[in-house]
Design a protein around this motif. Structure first.
Motif, PDB file in Angstrom:
ATOM      1  N   GLY A 137       0.778  -1.235   0.000  1.00  0.00           N
ATOM      2  CA  GLY A 137       0.000   0.000   0.000  1.00  0.00           C
ATOM      3  C   GLY A 137       0.804   1.276   0.000  1.00  0.00           C
ATOM      4  O   GLY A 137       0.218   2.368  -0.074  1.00  0.00           O
ATOM      5  N   THR A 138       2.127   1.195   0.095  1.00  0.00           N
ATOM      6  CA  THR A 138       2.940   2.409   0.069  1.00  0.00           C
ATOM      7  C   THR A 138       2.910   3.025  -1.331  1.00  0.00           C
ATOM      8  O   THR A 138       3.053   2.328  -2.331  1.00  0.00           O
ATOM      9  CB  THR A 138       4.394   2.099   0.459  1.00  0.00           C
ATOM     10  N   GLN A 139       2.713   4.323  -1.390  1.00  0.00           N
ATOM     11  CA  GLN A 139       2.782   5.046  -2.654  1.00  0.00           C
ATOM     12  C   GLN A 139       3.918   6.065  -2.590  1.00  0.00           C
ATOM     13  O   GLN A 139       4.027   6.814  -1.629  1.00  0.00           O
ATOM     14  CB  GLN A 139       1.462   5.762  -2.943  1.00  0.00           C
ATOM     15  N   VAL A 140       4.760   6.045  -3.621  1.00  0.00           N
ATOM     16  CA  VAL A 140       5.883   6.980  -3.686  1.00  0.00           C
ATOM     17  C   VAL A 140       5.553   8.012  -4.755  1.00  0.00           C
ATOM     18  O   VAL A 140       5.289   7.669  -5.909  1.00  0.00           O
ATOM     19  CB  VAL A 140       7.205   6.261  -4.025  1.00  0.00           C
ATOM     20  N   VAL A 141       5.569   9.268  -4.373  1.00  0.00           N
ATOM     21  CA  VAL A 141       5.140  10.356  -5.256  1.00  0.00           C
ATOM     22  C   VAL A 141       6.366  11.149  -5.705  1.00  0.00           C
ATOM     23  O   VAL A 141       7.260  11.462  -4.907  1.00  0.00           O
ATOM     24  CB  VAL A 141       4.155  11.288  -4.529  1.00  0.00           C
ATOM     25  N   THR A 142       6.383  11.480  -6.997  1.00  0.00           N
ATOM     26  CA  THR A 142       7.438  12.343  -7.527  1.00  0.00           C
ATOM     27  C   THR A 142       6.803  13.316  -8.502  1.00  0.00           C
ATOM     28  O   THR A 142       5.611  13.234  -8.809  1.00  0.00           O
ATOM     29  CB  THR A 142       8.545  11.524  -8.215  1.00  0.00           C
ATOM     30  N   GLY A 143       7.577  14.248  -8.980  1.00  0.00           N
ATOM     31  CA  GLY A 143       7.067  15.239  -9.932  1.00  0.00           C
ATOM     32  C   GLY A 143       7.845  16.532  -9.838  1.00  0.00           C
ATOM     33  O   GLY A 143       8.767  16.684  -9.024  1.00  0.00           O
ATOM     34  N   ASP A 144       7.469  17.493 -10.694  1.00  0.00           N
ATOM     35  CA  ASP A 144       8.171  18.776 -10.740  1.00  0.00           C
ATOM     36  C   ASP A 144       8.038  19.557  -9.440  1.00  0.00           C
ATOM     37  O   ASP A 144       8.867  20.425  -9.152  1.00  0.00           O
ATOM     38  CB  ASP A 144       7.627  19.626 -11.895  1.00  0.00           C
ATOM     39  N   ASP A 145       6.953  19.300  -8.671  1.00  0.00           N
ATOM     40  CA  ASP A 145       6.730  20.060  -7.443  1.00  0.00           C
ATOM     41  C   ASP A 145       6.901  19.203  -6.199  1.00  0.00           C
ATOM     42  O   ASP A 145       6.375  19.527  -5.131  1.00  0.00           O
ATOM     43  CB  ASP A 145       5.331  20.677  -7.458  1.00  0.00           C
TER      44      ASP A 145
END
Length: 462
Positions: free
Chosen positions: A392-400
């Motif tokens: 269930g872990t979600q790793v978030v990335t992106g420009d911000d």
């Protein structure tokens, strides 16, 4: 008095005996192009370099002055770089006869003995060889006086090196003007019977004739070049990465694994049947790609700083050297997305690929990323990271998304410890880049899911 070719031969032999690199800064040519160049220089041959765009032809030509003596004597005030013991122009001979031992002597640095001309269709014979100077005629000299001549670039390279970039772009009638220079080593200007015994090494660069429709090297001129040397793109991946690292001006930190992705991307483009290989994929593409990735990282760090966010250091708190380092920007795989829209125009596609350009580039960039993951992280058990995602872990990335936010979304930091250790990541930004590379590799291997927002914003691995 030594000729230019004898001077360069002496200095080249000294460099080879001492184990010094005669052409510093050139990567990937050690066992191929450079031995051919050295043999041509030792033989005293004029040289033409044939190769596709972005293979370092101009860079190679500009290393040749390093084989000249650092300083050489010339006649002070003379239009050409004539040796005091061997004047060749009528004016210098007259001055030498009148002044004798009082003839002024100056010293010229080797950088001034290298002249370069980019061949353009509007180049004239006067530009290269010379023409009558109307100012000198207006001063009272007659048209028949050889001292009315204004010398072009080739005579001004006397006792030096004359380089012509993109030689086929010269009109064929202009190329004819170089025939006497290369064979008899003299020039003829308009109707004057002036003959100058020039001492000059003529070198040129060109695309292979089969690869260009802009022009050709006329056969008599091509026959006069003593050596034709083919250049090439870097044969080894390490050389490709080294070229990018050496030539790019990076405004933020770009980890080595991302440079490898870009190097592999360029190599895949050179093998792709969708790309016009007659045009080539310049090394400048890889360099510009690295600079674009660095700029994307710098932009993100500026945005996060403006919103008051700071990066996470090794102690898990804001501040310290790691925070300052991350604020300057560390590139992550998410920044690779900026390459395609910016640099697509640097490539020529085959005629049947209209409308598919972005899809082709995205596919090859994914392949380059997957190959880099296999090469860099092969042998590491990424099962714990996959299990953490499955739970269930979600790793978030992106420009911000800051490095702190990305790393903070990991439920168990120990699952990525082997990845961070293998890639030598130290700062928060480098750790985040390493984690993101592993996640992207897992996504490309279809072991985790990836959701990218329609607005091109945040990307979620889960």
């Amino acid at each position: 008095m030594e000729s230019v070719t004898a001077e360069m031969r002496r200095n080249l032999l000294a460099a080879l005996r001492d184990g010094r690199d005669p052409a510093p800064g050139l990567l990937g040519f050690t066992d191929t192009v450079l031995p051919q160049l050295e043999r041509a220089l030792l033989a005293g041959h004029d040289i033409v370099l044939l190769g596709e765009r972005g293979q370092g032809k101009s860079r190679l030509l500009r290393t040749l002055p390093l084989l000249l003596d650092e300083w050489t004597p010339v006649i002070g005030g003379a239009e050409l770089g004539e040796h005091p013991y061997a004047p060749i122009t009528p004016e210098s001979r007259r001055r030498a006869a009148e002044l004798g031992d009082e003839l002024p002597v100056a010293w010229r640095h080797r950088d001034e003995r290298y002249l370069e001309k980019l061949a353009t269709p509007d180049t004239s014979v006067g530009d290269l060889v010379g023409d009558v100077d109307p100012v000198k005629v207006a001063e009272g000299r007659s048209l028949g006086d050889p001292e009315t001549i204004h010398f072009g670039l080739v005579p001004r390279a006397h006792r030096g090196i004359m380089a012509v970039n993109e030689l086929p772009d010269l009109a064929e009638r202009i190329q004819v003007a170089l025939l006497n220079v290369m064979e008899e080593r003299d020039i003829q200007v308009r109707g004057h019977s002036l003959r100058l015994p020039l001492d000059v090494l003529l070198v040129a660069s060109s695309n292979p004739e089969d690869y260009t429709n802009r022009g050709r090297i006329i056969t008599p001129l091509k026959d006069r070049f003593g050596a034709e040397i083919r250049t090439h793109y870097p044969l080894e991946l390490d050389d490709e990465v080294a070229v990018i690292r050496q030539e790019s001006q990076l405004v933020a930190e770009v980890p080595e694994h991302l440079l490898e992705v870009l190097a592999r991307f360029s190599r895949l483009l050179r093998e792709s049947t969708s790309i016009d290989q007659s045009s080539g994929v310049s090394a400048r593409f890889s360099i510009a790609a690295a600079e674009t990735v660095a700029a994307a990282a710098l932009r993100r760090s500026a945005i996060l700083h403006e919103t008051g966010e700071r990066s996470w250091d090794s102690g898990g708190t804001a501040g310290g050297d790691d925070a300052e380092f991350a604020e300057r920007g560390v590139a992550r795989p998410v920044d690779l997305d900026a390459v395609i829209p910016v640099l697509r125009g640097k490539l020529e596609f085959e005629s049947g690929e209209e409308g598919r350009e972005d899809a082709v580039l995205e596919h090859l960039l994914r392949r380059a990323t997957a190959d880099t993951v296999r090469g860099r992280l092969g042998g590491i058990d990424l099962g714990p990271l996959v299990s953490m995602i499955d739970q269930g872990t979600q790793v978030v990335t992106g420009d911000d998304v800051s490095a702190a936010e990305l790393l903070g979304s990991l439920a168990d930091a120990e699952t990525v410890a082997p990845v961070i250790e293998r890639l030598g990541a130290r700062s928060a930004g480098e750790r985040a880049s390493a984690v993101e590379l592993a996640l992207e590799g897992l996504f490309l291997a279809r072991r985790v899911a990836k959701d990218t927002g329609d607005d091109g914003g945040r990307t979620v691995y889960g």
